[in-house]
Write a protein that holds these residues in place. Structure first.
Motif, PDB file in Angstrom:
ATOM      1  N   ALA A 131      40.160  47.662  43.637  1.00 55.03           N
ATOM      2  CA  ALA A 131      41.401  47.867  43.327  1.00 55.03           C
ATOM      3  C   ALA A 131      42.228  47.707  44.424  1.00 55.03           C
ATOM      4  O   ALA A 131      41.802  48.129  45.530  1.00 55.03           O
ATOM      5  N   ALA A 185      36.280  47.028  35.592  1.00 59.39           N
ATOM      6  CA  ALA A 185      37.250  45.908  35.491  1.00 59.39           C
ATOM      7  C   ALA A 185      36.688  44.765  35.351  1.00 59.39           C
ATOM      8  O   ALA A 185      35.458  44.214  35.773  1.00 59.39           O
ATOM      9  N   ARG A 213      35.919  55.590  35.738  1.00 62.36           N
ATOM     10  CA  ARG A 213      36.588  54.447  35.511  1.00 62.36           C
ATOM     11  C   ARG A 213      35.923  53.164  34.902  1.00 62.36           C
ATOM     12  O   ARG A 213      34.865  53.221  35.059  1.00 62.36           O
ATOM     13  N   ARG A 255      37.553  50.687  40.960  1.00 63.70           N
ATOM     14  CA  ARG A 255      36.425  50.075  39.897  1.00 63.70           C
ATOM     15  C   ARG A 255      35.061  50.793  39.816  1.00 63.70           C
ATOM     16  O   ARG A 255      34.693  51.435  40.766  1.00 63.70           O
ATOM     17  N   THR A 268      49.430  42.953  32.445  1.00 59.66           N
ATOM     18  CA  THR A 268      49.510  42.049  33.516  1.00 59.66           C
ATOM     19  C   THR A 268      51.110  41.930  34.110  1.00 59.66           C
ATOM     20  O   THR A 268      51.693  41.724  33.211  1.00 59.66           O
ATOM     21  N   GLU A 297      44.399  47.221  39.192  1.00 60.89           N
ATOM     22  CA  GLU A 297      43.412  45.959  38.984  1.00 60.89           C
ATOM     23  C   GLU A 297      43.995  44.703  39.745  1.00 60.89           C
ATOM     24  O   GLU A 297      45.075  44.158  39.023  1.00 60.89           O
ATOM     25  N   ASP A 340      51.070  49.913  30.779  1.00 61.96           N
ATOM     26  CA  ASP A 340      49.541  50.092  31.420  1.00 61.96           C
ATOM     27  C   ASP A 340      48.939  49.277  30.668  1.00 61.96           C
ATOM     28  O   ASP A 340      48.887  48.992  29.200  1.00 61.96           O
ATOM     29  N   GLY A 341      47.899  48.367  31.369  1.00 69.29           N
ATOM     30  CA  GLY A 341      47.094  47.419  30.940  1.00 69.29           C
ATOM     31  C   GLY A 341      47.627  45.956  30.519  1.00 69.29           C
ATOM     32  O   GLY A 341      46.800  44.929  30.339  1.00 69.29           O
ATOM     33  N   ARG A 397      47.268  44.889  37.074  1.00 66.72           N
ATOM     34  CA  ARG A 397      47.758  45.754  35.906  1.00 66.72           C
ATOM     35  C   ARG A 397      47.274  47.251  36.066  1.00 66.72           C
ATOM     36  O   ARG A 397      46.036  47.255  37.001  1.00 66.72           O
ATOM     37  N   ARG A 398      47.796  47.829  35.634  1.00 70.47           N
ATOM     38  CA  ARG A 398      47.359  49.472  35.546  1.00 70.47           C
ATOM     39  C   ARG A 398      46.415  49.824  34.793  1.00 70.47           C
ATOM     40  O   ARG A 398      46.652  49.782  33.503  1.00 70.47           O
ATOM     41  N   LEU A 399      45.247  50.259  35.084  1.00 73.88           N
ATOM     42  CA  LEU A 399      44.191  50.431  34.145  1.00 73.88           C
ATOM     43  C   LEU A 399      44.395  52.108  33.814  1.00 73.88           C
ATOM     44  O   LEU A 399      44.914  52.890  34.456  1.00 73.88           O
TER      45      LEU A 399
END
Length: 485
Positions: A210, A204, A201, A187, A235, A288, A232-233, A280-282
């Motif tokens: 993270a 979040a 980054r 984060r 949930t 995250e 990605d992004g 979820r993948r940032l």
């Protein structure tokens, strides 16, 4: 001949996400984790580690085995989490090679140690076992500074043998072994293990550290309800596989079959454990953590996540820690209750806090009660004791109860109590704070009519306390006595 798949131990889960279950861990899984822990944790120094957790809590396994496997000392400490005891005991043997802490332990240390004492406690501090607030990591990192101990985090359920991912939160700028493999990202406000070339980054929206990168030999997949990978992004639920996976649940083949599934994307015979955790993948790869899938609850028809309210509370500068949980309401449904610990030098104003929450949260997500505490209670393993708070949750608002004084106030308070499912309502209670929203206004109007109160929609929406609404009704009746009854 030794069979690495033989049972090493059975560890019962805490029950914080359901009925406690006996998790069967094999020698293979335990050896897999300890091999990594020796390389990453014990190698951080030569002074061993303190062991103060229950034998039934796997956070203590690296502190017990990793030092002994490398010829270092294990210092046995009492299981004590009381103010003035936990930190003082730890300091007697400092500095350590590493120390394993829950966020609750770390909170106690923050309150008891100076910046210098905190920074020299150990070469490495690993936070695990509970949700790790990013604000706490930021706060401790600022106190430790660049020359203090390394601050790291682990994530993993008991079913993944201690840990499945690790993350370095604060690097130590000196020539020492890297205690945690470089993570994919963290984060904003926390530092990447390799700071020179780390991309920026985004911050979040949640307030938890993270998840970090999977340990060697660990598979981590984010899947939807149909076991399809999520983009990605988006949930998804966290599924774990690989060498660290447990055999299953002792004597519970039904639970084992439901939680440990064939890996549709792995080699034949590969399995995945369904954690029930959401993530979820940032952009950039950071994972995250978004809380538990089973934390979602329906509040007056709305599906909400307590973690959303918890994050909003923790973001307030007057709040140091926050915990939100769904509790039983008097009408048989659910409501959200919140507990907050004031930040140092601040006092918490519940009305002001609620006003700020209304600006950022839907009405159904705003806790019905917000209670300020000097500290959040900890359970026997150092985790925040959510059960203890839920058990003593009140069924009314936070403001001191003041009984109705006039006939209109008494009738109106009885109407509110009926509609909201509460035992009593005071004259200063706010309809919104008690859990009321626009969905409850129609039944409120009907109940008021039955009680002989000439309440209309505009008046109900304009006045939010029994006192103010009763005064408005009395004024209307005085001008038009025909409306009474």
């Amino acid at each position: 001949v030794h069979d690495p798949d033989r049972l090493a131990y059975v560890l019962h889960t805490s029950g914080s996400t359901g009925t406690p279950k006996g998790v069967e861990i094999s020698h293979r899984s335990l050896a897999h984790y300890l091999h990594w822990a020796v390389e990453q944790y014990a190698a951080a120094g030569t002074h061993g580690a303190p062991w103060f957790t229950s034998v039934g809590f796997d956070l203590g396994l690296p502190a017990l085995y990793a030092p002994l496997m490398t010829g270092q000392t294990v210092r046995l400490l009492p299981q004590s989490y009381g103010p003035g005891e936990f930190g003082a005991e730890l300091l007697k043997g400092a500095p350590y090679s590493f120390v394993g802490l829950t966020p609750g332990h770390l909170t106690l240390l923050e309150a008891q140690l100076t910046d210098a004492e905190l920074g020299s406690l150990a070469a490495l501090a690993v936070c695990a076992g509970d949700a790790y607030p990013a604000a706490q990591a930021d706060r401790v990192a600022a106190r430790i500074g660049a020359g203090g101990m390394v601050l790291a985090a682990e994530y993993g359920p008991t079913e993944a043998t201690v840990a499945a991912t690790a993350l370095r939160v604060l690097p130590r700028h000196r020539s020492a072994p890297r205690p945690v493999a470089a993570p994919a990202g963290v984060r904003a406000g926390l530092q990447h293990a390799d700071t020179l070339h780390a991309p920026e980054r985004p911050r979040a929206p949640r307030t938890l550290v993270a998840l970090g990168s999977p340990l060697p030999g660990v598979t981590l997949r984010l899947l939807d309800s149909a076991l399809r990978p999520v983009p990605d992004g988006i949930t998804g639920e966290v599924y774990l596989g690989g060498d660290g996976l447990a055999r299953g649940y002792a004597g519970r083949p039904d639970l084992t079959a439901a939680a440990f599934l064939p890996d549709p994307y792995g080699l034949p015979g590969a399995r995945l454990y369904r954690t029930g955790d959401l993530a979820r993948r940032l952009p950039g790869g950071a994972l995250e953590f978004l809380g538990r899938a089973d934390d979602q609850v329906k509040i007056r028809g709305h599906r909400v996540e307590p973690g959303e309210a918890e994050a909003a509370l923790a973001a307030d500068p007057s709040v140091r820690e926050a915990l939100v949980a769904a509790v039983d309401a008097a009408d048989g449904g659910k409501r959200l209750a919140a507990w907050v610990v004031p930040a140092e030098g601040h006092t918490v104003s519940v009305p002001a806090l609620r006003e700020r929450l209304r600006a950022v949260l839907p009405a159904a997500v705003i806790p019905a009660t917000v209670t300020a505490l000097p500290a959040l209670p900890l359970g026997e393993n150092g985790k925040r004791d959510r059960f203890a708070l839920v058990a003593r949750a009140a069924t009314a608002a936070d403001a001191p109860y003041e009984q109705p004084r006039t006939d209109t106030e008494r009738r109106l308070a009885a109407v509110w109590a009926e509609v909201l499912g509460l035992e009593q309502v005071g004259v200063h209670d706010d309809f919104r704070d008690l859990g009321g929203d626009s969905l409850l206004v129609p039944p409120l109007l009907l109940a008021a009519r039955r009680a002989g109160l000439p309440l209309d929609l505009a008046t109900a929406l304009r006045h939010h306390t029994v006192e103010h609404l009763a005064a408005a009704l009395d004024v209307r009746t005085a001008h038009d006595p025909a409306q009474e009854g």
